[in-house]
Write a protein that holds these residues in place. Structure first.
Motif, PDB file in Angstrom:
ATOM      1  N   ASP A   1      46.744 107.732  -5.281  1.00 23.80           N
ATOM      2  CA  ASP A   1      47.032 106.612  -4.374  1.00 23.80           C
ATOM      3  C   ASP A   1      45.888 105.595  -4.399  1.00 23.80           C
ATOM      4  OD1 ASP A   1      48.318 105.123  -2.307  1.00 23.80           O
ATOM      5  OD2 ASP A   1      46.985 106.064  -0.849  1.00 23.80           O
ATOM      6  N   GLU A   2      44.658 106.089  -4.300  1.00 26.51           N
ATOM      7  CA  GLU A   2      43.516 105.161  -4.294  1.00 26.51           C
ATOM      8  C   GLU A   2      43.428 104.374  -5.599  1.00 26.51           C
ATOM      9  OE1 GLU A   2      40.319 106.903  -1.118  1.00 26.51           O
ATOM     10  OE2 GLU A   2      39.800 106.986  -3.242  1.00 26.51           O
ATOM     11  N   ALA A   3      43.655 105.079  -6.713  1.00 28.64           N
ATOM     12  CA  ALA A   3      43.568 104.399  -8.014  1.00 28.64           C
ATOM     13  C   ALA A   3      44.681 103.367  -8.149  1.00 28.64           C
ATOM     14  CB  ALA A   3      43.644 105.432  -9.139  1.00 28.64           C
ATOM     15  N   ALA A   4      45.894 103.740  -7.733  1.00 33.18           N
ATOM     16  CA  ALA A   4      47.021 102.800  -7.845  1.00 33.18           C
ATOM     17  C   ALA A   4      46.784 101.571  -6.973  1.00 33.18           C
ATOM     18  CB  ALA A   4      48.321 103.506  -7.447  1.00 33.18           C
ATOM     19  N   ARG A   5      46.314 101.790  -5.743  1.00 35.70           N
ATOM     20  CA  ARG A   5      46.088 100.659  -4.828  1.00 35.70           C
ATOM     21  C   ARG A   5      44.969  99.749  -5.313  1.00 35.70           C
ATOM     22  NH1 ARG A   5      48.882 101.136   0.183  1.00 35.70           N
ATOM     23  NH2 ARG A   5      49.969 103.114   0.098  1.00 35.70           N
ATOM     24  N   SER A   6      44.022 100.301  -6.058  1.00 40.25           N
ATOM     25  CA  SER A   6      42.917  99.471  -6.547  1.00 40.25           C
ATOM     26  C   SER A   6      43.353  98.644  -7.761  1.00 40.25           C
ATOM     27  CB  SER A   6      41.722 100.354  -6.938  1.00 40.25           C
ATOM     28  OG  SER A   6      42.002 101.019  -8.162  1.00 40.25           O
ATOM     29  N   GLY A   7      44.606  98.834  -8.208  1.00 42.71           N
ATOM     30  CA  GLY A   7      45.128  98.043  -9.324  1.00 42.71           C
ATOM     31  C   GLY A   7      44.735  98.577 -10.686  1.00 42.71           C
ATOM     32  N   LYS A   8      44.277  99.830 -10.713  1.00 41.63           N
ATOM     33  CA  LYS A   8      43.827 100.438 -11.973  1.00 41.63           C
ATOM     34  C   LYS A   8      44.958 100.617 -12.993  1.00 41.63           C
ATOM     35  CE  LYS A   8      40.208 103.914 -12.503  1.00 41.63           C
ATOM     36  NZ  LYS A   8      39.012 103.492 -11.840  1.00 41.63           N
ATOM     37  N   PHE A   9      46.125 101.020 -12.491  1.00 47.08           N
ATOM     38  CA  PHE A   9      47.217 101.396 -13.404  1.00 47.08           C
ATOM     39  C   PHE A   9      48.097 100.203 -13.764  1.00 47.08           C
ATOM     40  CE2 PHE A   9      47.187 105.649 -10.873  1.00 47.08           C
ATOM     41  CZ  PHE A   9      46.031 106.039 -11.528  1.00 47.08           C
ATOM     42  N   LYS A  10      48.414 100.079 -15.063  1.00 47.66           N
ATOM     43  CA  LYS A  10      49.325  99.029 -15.540  1.00 47.66           C
ATOM     44  C   LYS A  10      50.583  99.709 -16.087  1.00 47.66           C
ATOM     45  CE  LYS A  10      46.055  95.797 -15.099  1.00 47.66           C
ATOM     46  NZ  LYS A  10      45.347  96.511 -14.025  1.00 47.66           N
ATOM     47  N   ASN A  11      51.699  98.987 -16.072  1.00 48.22           N
ATOM     48  CA  ASN A  11      52.933  99.570 -16.598  1.00 48.22           C
ATOM     49  C   ASN A  11      52.731 100.006 -18.049  1.00 48.22           C
ATOM     50  OD1 ASN A  11      54.156  99.219 -14.191  1.00 48.22           O
ATOM     51  ND2 ASN A  11      55.490  97.531 -14.806  1.00 48.22           N
ATOM     52  N   GLY A  12      53.195 101.209 -18.341  1.00 51.24           N
ATOM     53  CA  GLY A  12      53.047 101.765 -19.694  1.00 51.24           C
ATOM     54  C   GLY A  12      51.830 102.663 -19.833  1.00 51.24           C
ATOM     55  N   ASP A  13      50.904 102.624 -18.863  1.00 53.31           N
ATOM     56  CA  ASP A  13      49.738 103.518 -18.910  1.00 53.31           C
ATOM     57  C   ASP A  13      50.193 104.980 -18.881  1.00 53.31           C
ATOM     58  OD1 ASP A  13      47.999 101.422 -18.908  1.00 53.31           O
ATOM     59  OD2 ASP A  13      47.178 101.788 -16.901  1.00 53.31           O
ATOM     60  N   VAL A  14      49.459 105.816 -19.597  1.00 51.53           N
ATOM     61  CA  VAL A  14      49.757 107.257 -19.591  1.00 51.53           C
ATOM     62  C   VAL A  14      48.773 107.932 -18.632  1.00 51.53           C
ATOM     63  CG1 VAL A  14      49.782 109.380 -20.954  1.00 51.53           C
ATOM     64  CG2 VAL A  14      50.685 107.245 -21.933  1.00 51.53           C
TER      65      VAL A  14
ATOM     66  N   ILE B   1      57.356 107.653  -9.899  1.00 51.91           N
ATOM     67  CA  ILE B   1      56.784 107.474  -8.558  1.00 51.91           C
ATOM     68  C   ILE B   1      57.129 106.059  -8.069  1.00 51.91           C
ATOM     69  CG2 ILE B   1      54.606 107.252  -7.293  1.00 51.91           C
ATOM     70  CD1 ILE B   1      53.491 109.501  -9.088  1.00 51.91           C
ATOM     71  N   LEU B   2      57.863 105.994  -6.945  1.00 49.98           N
ATOM     72  CA  LEU B   2      58.270 104.693  -6.399  1.00 49.98           C
ATOM     73  C   LEU B   2      57.257 104.163  -5.387  1.00 49.98           C
ATOM     74  CD1 LEU B   2      62.077 105.373  -5.725  1.00 49.98           C
ATOM     75  CD2 LEU B   2      60.967 104.687  -7.854  1.00 49.98           C
ATOM     76  N   GLY B   3      56.444 105.066  -4.815  1.00 44.75           N
ATOM     77  CA  GLY B   3      55.465 104.639  -3.822  1.00 44.75           C
ATOM     78  C   GLY B   3      54.487 105.761  -3.528  1.00 44.75           C
ATOM     79  N   LEU B   4      53.274 105.388  -3.141  1.00 51.91           N
ATOM     80  CA  LEU B   4      52.224 106.376  -2.856  1.00 51.91           C
ATOM     81  C   LEU B   4      51.570 106.071  -1.511  1.00 51.91           C
ATOM     82  CD1 LEU B   4      50.507 106.376  -6.345  1.00 51.91           C
ATOM     83  CD2 LEU B   4      51.499 108.412  -5.273  1.00 51.91           C
ATOM     84  N   GLY B   5      51.042 107.109  -0.872  1.00 53.81           N
ATOM     85  CA  GLY B   5      50.298 106.900   0.376  1.00 53.81           C
ATOM     86  C   GLY B   5      49.343 108.044   0.593  1.00 53.81           C
ATOM     87  N   SER B   6      48.281 107.790   1.328  1.00 53.47           N
ATOM     88  CA  SER B   6      47.373 108.893   1.648  1.00 53.47           C
ATOM     89  C   SER B   6      46.784 108.670   3.042  1.00 53.47           C
ATOM     90  CB  SER B   6      46.260 109.020   0.604  1.00 53.47           C
ATOM     91  OG  SER B   6      45.535 107.827   0.488  1.00 53.47           O
ATOM     92  N   TYR B   7      46.255 109.752   3.575  1.00 51.48           N
ATOM     93  CA  TYR B   7      45.613 109.665   4.896  1.00 51.48           C
ATOM     94  C   TYR B   7      44.443 110.635   4.949  1.00 51.48           C
ATOM     95  CZ  TYR B   7      44.561 110.028   9.792  1.00 51.48           C
ATOM     96  OH  TYR B   7      43.883 110.033  10.978  1.00 51.48           O
ATOM     97  N   LEU B   8      43.295 110.131   5.355  1.00 47.93           N
ATOM     98  CA  LEU B   8      42.107 110.964   5.538  1.00 47.93           C
ATOM     99  C   LEU B   8      41.725 110.926   7.019  1.00 47.93           C
ATOM    100  CD1 LEU B   8      40.958 112.220   2.944  1.00 47.93           C
ATOM    101  CD2 LEU B   8      41.886 109.972   2.408  1.00 47.93           C
ATOM    102  N   PRO B   9      41.450 112.077   7.612  1.00 47.84           N
ATOM    103  CA  PRO B   9      41.030 112.073   9.006  1.00 47.84           C
ATOM    104  C   PRO B   9      39.748 111.246   9.181  1.00 47.84           C
ATOM    105  CG  PRO B   9      41.165 114.322   8.157  1.00 47.84           C
ATOM    106  CD  PRO B   9      41.458 113.418   7.021  1.00 47.84           C
ATOM    107  N   GLU B  10      39.545 110.763  10.405  1.00 47.32           N
ATOM    108  CA  GLU B  10      38.429 109.832  10.637  1.00 47.32           C
ATOM    109  C   GLU B  10      37.054 110.478  10.561  1.00 47.32           C
ATOM    110  OE1 GLU B  10      39.101 107.733  14.294  1.00 47.32           O
ATOM    111  OE2 GLU B  10      40.975 106.908  13.490  1.00 47.32           O
ATOM    112  N   LYS B  11      36.986 111.744  10.969  1.00 45.02           N
ATOM    113  CA  LYS B  11      35.668 112.370  11.101  1.00 45.02           C
ATOM    114  C   LYS B  11      34.996 112.610   9.735  1.00 45.02           C
ATOM    115  CE  LYS B  11      33.286 116.247  13.185  1.00 45.02           C
ATOM    116  NZ  LYS B  11      33.384 117.624  13.631  1.00 45.02           N
ATOM    117  N   VAL B  12      33.878 111.913   9.515  1.00 49.51           N
ATOM    118  CA  VAL B  12      33.116 112.066   8.270  1.00 49.51           C
ATOM    119  C   VAL B  12      32.048 113.136   8.491  1.00 49.51           C
ATOM    120  CG1 VAL B  12      31.577 110.895   6.633  1.00 49.51           C
ATOM    121  CG2 VAL B  12      33.483 109.636   7.689  1.00 49.51           C
TER     122      VAL B  12
END
Ligand code: UT7
Length: 331
Positions: free
Chosen positions: A296-309, A8-19
């Protein structure tokens, strides 16, 4: 064989505004915030606007994934959109996204594997890169399930929701990326979760509308039993193909269908819950979009490190299931 490593070279997500909160749903069906939280883990979810379709969500998620990867739309060779809520029967959502992104060099098709769709797409896209046919593939899971959910059916109305997630796949550092996968299906369970009307079996008519056949029908209990069984089995198969065991998992990213399904699957794999990525409380069940949004959310929060499974497991209507094991690598 000198096969390429694909990641995976890049991730993105989109959630509609209406909660939409559980309290909002209490106004529509005979339910309660307490029941929904206890039985599903969902507190709120997002619904697309009336003029918002699946391709709109998919395009926004894709734009974010391309930006994250630093890849231009013209570099994309193939767009796969996993969805069961296309804007219309055809053209495919993938073609609509291709036009929106101006990804003029990309082939495009939709993939139907329902909640397993993104995980299926990841494997299909990776193989086309591994064999040298393509260099960059965009895989998107996108749904507007609110548009096919019967707001008078409390069994489904509290569960399903909208969102999109996307991943740019490409060659990665040798030994990293997708290192194991498992895809499966059991068509004999097709009746457990389906939209019966509007297709070639029961074309849309005044009768199919009156019978509400254009909405999701689900046998929740049977799907639940299938889900808890298949998640562990499929994850184990994918891990075995990567010559790994559950103890090697750094993070599990499961399809977000029900917190009790996730907890049971984690327990069966011997994983503590802090190794499981969960966001069902915020977004509900977004089918094919749930895994890439969580990833995407987990990756952006810095959770994943290189080598993680990282192990992803999807399951859903069809019946279908799909798991993939990624050895994480980002430059
Ligand atoms: O995306 C992949 C595919 N989908 C899934 O993975 C979904 C899997 N299934 C589930 O998540 C669960 O089966 C549901 C959340 C859909 C339902 O939860 P459950 O614990 O299996 O409930 P149930 O169907 O066994 O029903 C238990 C009770 C029933 O009442 P009685 O007969 O015991 O009086 C239902 O009528 O809960 C009632 N109930 C509700 N009550 C309040 C069912 N839905 C609701 C509701 N609010 N929304």
């Amino acid at each position: 064989m000198n096969e390429k490593s694909v990641g995976i070279l890049g991730l993105g997500s989109y959630l509609p505004e209406k909660v939409v909160t559980n309290q909002d749903l209490e106004q529509l069906v005979d339910t309660s915030d307490e029941w929904i939280v206890e039985r599903t883990g969902i507190r709120e979810r997002r619904f697309a606007g009336e003029d918002e379709a699946t391709s709109d969500l998919a395009t926004k998620a894709a734009e974010r994934a391309l930006a994250d990867a630093g890849v231009g739309a013209e570099e994309i060779d193939l767009i796969i959109v996993a969805t069961v809520t296309p804007d219309m029967f055809f053209p495919s959502v993938a073609c609509l996204v291709q036009a929106n992104l101006k990804a003029a060099n990309a082939a495009a098709f939709d993939l139907t594997a329902v909640c397993s769709g993104f995980a299926y797409g990841l494997v299909v896209g990776s193989q086309l890169i591994r064999t040298g046919m393509y260099r960059k593939v965009l895989v998107i899971g996108a749904e507007t399930l609110s548009k096919i959910t019967d707001r008078t059916d409390r069994n489904t109305a509290v569960v399903f929701a909208d969102g999109a997630g996307a991943a740019v796949l490409g060659e990665t550092s040798p030994g990293f990326g997708l290192i194991g996968a498992d895809l499966g299906a059991d068509g004999t369970g097709g009746d457990l979760l389906k939209v019966p009307g509007g297709g070639s079996r029961r074309p849309a008519s005044a009768e199919t509308i009156a019978e509400r056949l254009h909405f999701i029908r689900m046998n929740g209990q049977e799907v639940f039993k299938f889900a808890v069984k298949i998640m562990g089995e499929s994850a184990l198969k994918a891990l075995a193909r990567a010559k790994l065991a559950p103890a090697d998992i750094t993070y599990l990213v499961p399809h977000q269908a029900n917190i009790r399904i996730i907890q049971t699957a984690a327990k069966r794999l011997g994983l503590p819950l802090d190794k499981v990525v969960v966001n069902i409380d915020k977004y509900g069940n977004t089918s094919a979009a749930s895994i890439p949004i969580a990833l995407d959310e987990a990756a952006r929060s810095g959770k994943f490190k290189n080598g993680d499974v990282i192990v992803m497991v999807g399951f859903g209507a069809g019946l279908t299931w799909a798991s993939s094991v990624i050895k994480w690598y980002r430059k």
